[in-house]
Design an enzyme around this catalytic site. Sequence first.
Site, PDB file in Angstrom:
ATOM      1  N   GLU A 116       1.891  41.361 -25.484  1.00  0.00           N
ATOM      2  CA  GLU A 116       2.783  40.171 -25.252  1.00  0.00           C
ATOM      3  C   GLU A 116       4.065  40.903 -25.328  1.00  0.00           C
ATOM      4  O   GLU A 116       4.638  41.518 -26.111  1.00  0.00           O
ATOM      5  CB  GLU A 116       2.638  39.447 -26.752  1.00  0.00           C
ATOM      6  N   HIS A 134       1.848  32.238 -27.258  1.00  0.00           N
ATOM      7  CA  HIS A 134       2.088  32.336 -28.684  1.00  0.00           C
ATOM      8  C   HIS A 134       2.909  31.639 -29.531  1.00  0.00           C
ATOM      9  O   HIS A 134       3.789  31.974 -30.139  1.00  0.00           O
ATOM     10  CB  HIS A 134       2.215  33.895 -29.151  1.00  0.00           C
TER      11      HIS A 134
END
Length: 324
Positions: free
Chosen positions: A265, A284
């Site tokens: 990420e 997220h």
Amino acid sequence: MSTQAFTVFVTAPKLASSGADLLAKAGARVIYLERGDDAAQVERIMASEPVDAVISRTAELSARAIASCPTLKVVSKHGVGVSNIDVAAASARRIPVYVTPGANAPSVAEMALGLLFAAARRIAWMDAELRAGRWSRAQDGIELRGKTLGLVGFGQIGQRVALACQAIGMQVAAFDPALQSSPVPGVKLVASLDALLPLADVLSLHVPLNKHTRGMLGAAQFARMPQGAILINTARGEVVDEPALIDALRSGRLHAAGLDTMAVEPLPAGHPLATLPNVVLTPHVGGSTPAALAAMASGAAANVLGWLQGQPVDASRCVNPEVL
């Protein structure tokens, strides 16, 4: 030591006012990270400032950072996942590491449900088709009533997801080695992940990232699930073997996936997950509603202030209680 002398380091550029106000009321000096996820800056600040407490967001809090700060007394995660904190290094110095259990549970549970509905009915794909001027009426969506939800991890988030899915007529089974009986009536507890997989028309992940859960779902596990099952992950991306997941989605072994978290990420440009029409992706943010951020901020501030002021919060919030 007076409360005026406390220095609290928040490893993010800001903290919700519910937490910041508690720190201000205690007279604490608060240092913020200029940029999120900057581990090098975390280490510089820890080595150069008299930090008494850390409120840890997503940036890494390494063994080096902890060792470089002789004044450090307590750490609190802003949330519950401590995979970015070197808990062993903190424990070696008898520094407690607290979490904020339940603070973001409603928001994460609702995100899991949103991803489930979107994945089952191809909502994101149809939305994109309509915006592109195409009247693409996908009629291959999965009706969830009568299907079985399998939950890996059955804490506060999983329990909320279970109740909602029961309400729409799903059966629910769960695997959680920490539980001896089900806290939710009607939910079947099974003894192992292997026992859960063949039951799970939908598999939803609610586990922390640790040595037991890293890579726990791969090709062998997907092969044990019912044909056309759905995977939902609001836990940690590293729990899943992503190449195996991509293969399962491409082959039709899995109908779809809804992912709020990935192994890397931010998701790299051109990543295969972003090219698949049967994947719903969010960055997220399951626990990042204003309500959840406020609850985590106030909980984390209460954790560190309680320790510094000699009134520790409940030991159940501490992930290394042997130091207490």
